[in-house]
Design a protein around this motif. Structure first.
Motif, PDB file in Angstrom:
ATOM      1  N   ILE A  59       0.840  -1.205   0.000  1.00 29.51           N
ATOM      2  CA  ILE A  59       0.000   0.000   0.000  1.00 29.51           C
ATOM      3  C   ILE A  59       0.874   1.254   0.000  1.00 29.51           C
ATOM      4  O   ILE A  59       0.606   2.229  -0.710  1.00 29.51           O
ATOM      5  CB  ILE A  59      -0.946   0.013   1.214  1.00 29.51           C
ATOM      6  CG1 ILE A  59      -1.883  -1.205   1.159  1.00 29.51           C
ATOM      7  CG2 ILE A  59      -1.746   1.299   1.265  1.00 29.51           C
ATOM      8  CD1 ILE A  59      -2.722  -1.296  -0.093  1.00 29.51           C
ATOM      9  N   ALA A  60       1.945   1.214   0.790  1.00 31.52           N
ATOM     10  CA  ALA A  60       2.853   2.371   0.841  1.00 31.52           C
ATOM     11  C   ALA A  60       3.493   2.617  -0.521  1.00 31.52           C
ATOM     12  O   ALA A  60       3.609   3.775  -0.964  1.00 31.52           O
ATOM     13  CB  ALA A  60       3.929   2.139   1.901  1.00 31.52           C
ATOM     14  N   GLN A  61       3.902   1.558  -1.211  1.00 27.23           N
ATOM     15  CA  GLN A  61       4.488   1.710  -2.548  1.00 27.23           C
ATOM     16  C   GLN A  61       3.473   2.256  -3.548  1.00 27.23           C
ATOM     17  O   GLN A  61       3.811   3.096  -4.386  1.00 27.23           O
ATOM     18  CB  GLN A  61       5.025   0.367  -3.043  1.00 27.23           C
ATOM     19  CG  GLN A  61       6.278  -0.106  -2.321  1.00 27.23           C
ATOM     20  CD  GLN A  61       6.786  -1.415  -2.905  1.00 27.23           C
ATOM     21  OE1 GLN A  61       7.300  -1.463  -4.024  1.00 27.23           O
ATOM     22  NE2 GLN A  61       6.637  -2.497  -2.153  1.00 27.23           N
ATOM     23  N   LEU A  62       2.227   1.788  -3.452  1.00 24.81           N
ATOM     24  CA  LEU A  62       1.178   2.299  -4.341  1.00 24.81           C
ATOM     25  C   LEU A  62       0.969   3.798  -4.133  1.00 24.81           C
ATOM     26  O   LEU A  62       0.900   4.577  -5.091  1.00 24.81           O
ATOM     27  CB  LEU A  62      -0.142   1.558  -4.086  1.00 24.81           C
ATOM     28  CG  LEU A  62      -0.282   0.155  -4.665  1.00 24.81           C
ATOM     29  CD1 LEU A  62      -1.577  -0.480  -4.166  1.00 24.81           C
ATOM     30  CD2 LEU A  62      -0.285   0.208  -6.194  1.00 24.81           C
ATOM     31  N   LEU A  63       0.862   4.199  -2.870  1.00 27.22           N
ATOM     32  CA  LEU A  63       0.660   5.613  -2.562  1.00 27.22           C
ATOM     33  C   LEU A  63       1.831   6.458  -3.057  1.00 27.22           C
ATOM     34  O   LEU A  63       1.643   7.553  -3.609  1.00 27.22           O
ATOM     35  CB  LEU A  63       0.482   5.796  -1.050  1.00 27.22           C
ATOM     36  CG  LEU A  63      -0.804   5.207  -0.447  1.00 27.22           C
ATOM     37  CD1 LEU A  63      -0.734   5.225   1.074  1.00 27.22           C
ATOM     38  CD2 LEU A  63      -2.025   5.974  -0.928  1.00 27.22           C
ATOM     39  N   GLU A  64       3.043   5.945  -2.879  1.00 26.39           N
ATOM     40  CA  GLU A  64       4.243   6.669  -3.306  1.00 26.39           C
ATOM     41  C   GLU A  64       4.274   6.823  -4.827  1.00 26.39           C
ATOM     42  O   GLU A  64       4.490   7.921  -5.359  1.00 26.39           O
ATOM     43  CB  GLU A  64       5.489   5.930  -2.823  1.00 26.39           C
ATOM     44  CG  GLU A  64       6.807   6.563  -3.235  1.00 26.39           C
ATOM     45  CD  GLU A  64       7.059   7.887  -2.549  1.00 26.39           C
ATOM     46  OE1 GLU A  64       7.718   8.746  -3.170  1.00 26.39           O
ATOM     47  OE2 GLU A  64       6.592   8.067  -1.408  1.00 26.39           O
ATOM     48  N   ARG A  65       4.041   5.732  -5.541  1.00 26.88           N
ATOM     49  CA  ARG A  65       4.128   5.768  -7.003  1.00 26.88           C
ATOM     50  C   ARG A  65       3.026   6.599  -7.638  1.00 26.88           C
ATOM     51  O   ARG A  65       3.216   7.165  -8.717  1.00 26.88           O
ATOM     52  CB  ARG A  65       4.094   4.345  -7.561  1.00 26.88           C
ATOM     53  CG  ARG A  65       5.321   3.523  -7.201  1.00 26.88           C
ATOM     54  CD  ARG A  65       5.428   2.333  -8.120  1.00 26.88           C
ATOM     55  NE  ARG A  65       6.442   1.385  -7.698  1.00 26.88           N
ATOM     56  CZ  ARG A  65       6.797   0.338  -8.416  1.00 26.88           C
ATOM     57  NH1 ARG A  65       6.198   0.085  -9.574  1.00 26.88           N
ATOM     58  NH2 ARG A  65       7.724  -0.500  -7.995  1.00 26.88           N
ATOM     59  N   LEU A  66       1.886   6.671  -6.968  1.00 31.59           N
ATOM     60  CA  LEU A  66       0.776   7.451  -7.504  1.00 31.59           C
ATOM     61  C   LEU A  66       0.754   8.881  -6.975  1.00 31.59           C
ATOM     62  O   LEU A  66      -0.173   9.648  -7.255  1.00 31.59           O
ATOM     63  CB  LEU A  66      -0.561   6.758  -7.176  1.00 31.59           C
ATOM     64  CG  LEU A  66      -0.766   5.385  -7.839  1.00 31.59           C
ATOM     65  CD1 LEU A  66      -2.017   4.717  -7.288  1.00 31.59           C
ATOM     66  CD2 LEU A  66      -0.861   5.530  -9.359  1.00 31.59           C
ATOM     67  N   GLY A  67       1.774   9.223  -6.203  1.00 33.14           N
ATOM     68  CA  GLY A  67       1.881  10.591  -5.703  1.00 33.14           C
ATOM     69  C   GLY A  67       0.850  10.946  -4.658  1.00 33.14           C
ATOM     70  O   GLY A  67       0.451  12.103  -4.530  1.00 33.14           O
ATOM     71  N   ARG A  68       0.414   9.947  -3.863  1.00 34.83           N
ATOM     72  CA  ARG A  68      -0.625  10.193  -2.855  1.00 34.83           C
ATOM     73  C   ARG A  68      -0.127   9.892  -1.443  1.00 34.83           C
ATOM     74  O   ARG A  68      -0.928   9.786  -0.517  1.00 34.83           O
ATOM     75  CB  ARG A  68      -1.855   9.327  -3.132  1.00 34.83           C
ATOM     76  CG  ARG A  68      -2.494   9.528  -4.499  1.00 34.83           C
ATOM     77  CD  ARG A  68      -3.085  10.928  -4.636  1.00 34.83           C
ATOM     78  NE  ARG A  68      -4.018  11.022  -5.746  1.00 34.83           N
ATOM     79  CZ  ARG A  68      -3.686  11.179  -7.011  1.00 34.83           C
ATOM     80  NH1 ARG A  68      -2.398  11.254  -7.336  1.00 34.83           N
ATOM     81  NH2 ARG A  68      -4.604  11.292  -7.956  1.00 34.83           N
ATOM     82  N   MET A  69       1.164   9.764  -1.275  1.00 37.78           N
ATOM     83  CA  MET A  69       1.711   9.363   0.014  1.00 37.78           C
ATOM     84  C   MET A  69       1.521  10.424   1.096  1.00 37.78           C
ATOM     85  O   MET A  69       1.135  10.124   2.232  1.00 37.78           O
ATOM     86  CB  MET A  69       3.203   9.038  -0.126  1.00 37.78           C
ATOM     87  CG  MET A  69       3.897   8.693   1.193  1.00 37.78           C
ATOM     88  SD  MET A  69       3.262   7.191   1.945  1.00 37.78           S
ATOM     89  CE  MET A  69       4.249   5.970   1.079  1.00 37.78           C
ATOM     90  N   GLU A  70       1.763  11.684   0.760  1.00 37.04           N
ATOM     91  CA  GLU A  70       1.761  12.752   1.759  1.00 37.04           C
ATOM     92  C   GLU A  70       0.400  12.864   2.442  1.00 37.04           C
ATOM     93  O   GLU A  70      -0.631  13.031   1.801  1.00 37.04           O
ATOM     94  CB  GLU A  70       2.114  14.095   1.114  1.00 37.04           C
ATOM     95  CG  GLU A  70       2.297  15.218   2.124  1.00 37.04           C
ATOM     96  CD  GLU A  70       2.780  16.503   1.476  1.00 37.04           C
ATOM     97  OE1 GLU A  70       2.829  17.519   2.174  1.00 37.04           O
ATOM     98  OE2 GLU A  70       3.088  16.490   0.276  1.00 37.04           O
ATOM     99  N   GLY A  71       0.416  12.771   3.742  1.00 32.96           N
ATOM    100  CA  GLY A  71      -0.798  12.953   4.516  1.00 32.96           C
ATOM    101  C   GLY A  71      -1.655  11.712   4.645  1.00 32.96           C
ATOM    102  O   GLY A  71      -2.466  11.614   5.564  1.00 32.96           O
TER     103      GLY A  71
END
Length: 218
Positions: free
Chosen positions: A166-178
């Motif tokens: 999930i963390a990798q998905l958020l990072e790659r899609l630019g949604r990690m912050e917050g």
């Protein structure tokens, strides 16, 4: 885009991803190999449910050049784990999945999260059955494969994407912050909720044992 091997896994992982990306303006499209695939897989990112699925898709030549992909690492869903923890300690338990690799991975995943009070015996169609056949069986979403004669069956549902995926998905899609904090807190709440239910279950069993002992003592 999510690509899974079977429809139950597709449904389970899509539900998980839809919940995660609900408020992040990310659309999730999913397919299962056993129900049919489009002529090509085009998306900002293609998520494979397992290394086996990734290998099959590559062999089919369905990916566009330089397609961004990620293969999920998966873990046991917390929702039905309480039922597994209630199986008497020391019991042999048949762990049933569709293929050898998935059965072995499921056993390893249960061991990693601390399910070590029972003896997990991996089994898949075509493998020899242990003798005697265990009374208890556990399966990650494949109850139809459970051999006849296993009287107590716990379906813990297909394994879900783990925290690192999930963390990798958020990072790659630019949604990690917050959002990583929100997700980790939600995951922690699930763990705490399950721990509370297990504690209450243990208290109930202890109370019943005390009551039975009092009856026996007259």
């Amino acid at each position: 885009m999510l690509v899974a091997g079977t429809e139950p896994t597709q449904r389970s992982l899509e539900q998980q991803l839809q919940a995660i990306f609900e408020n992040l303006s990310v659309s999730v499209v999913s397919y299962a190999i056993d129900t049919g695939l489009p002529e090509s897989l085009k998306a900002d990112l293609v998520l494979f449910s397992s290394p086996q699925v990734e290998e099959e898709i590559i062999a089919m030549n369905l990916l566009k050049k330089k397609q961004q992909t990620l293969t999920a690492a998966r873990s046991i869903a917390m929702d039905h784990l309480e039922q597994v923890m209630r199986i008497p300690a020391g019991s042999p338990v048949l762990l049933v999945n569709d293929v050898a690799s998935s059965a072995l991975e499921s056993v390893a995943a249960l061991h990693r999260i601390g399910v070590d009070h029972v003896k997990l015996i991996p089994w898949w169609p075509g493998a020899p059955l242990p003798h005697p056949l265990p009374a208890y069986g556990v399966t990650p979403g494949e109850p139809a494969l459970m051999p006849p004669g296993v009287s107590q069956v716990v379906d813990i549902g297909p394994r879900v994407c783990d925290f690192s995926t999930i963390a990798q998905l958020l990072e790659r899609l630019g949604r990690m912050e917050g959002y990583s904090t929100v997700f980790s807190e939600g995951y922690l709440k699930k763990i705490i909720h399950m721990a509370g239910r297990l504690a209450r279950s243990h208290e109930a069993i202890e109370s019943l044992n005390r009551h039975l002992q009092a009856v026996l003592d007259g």
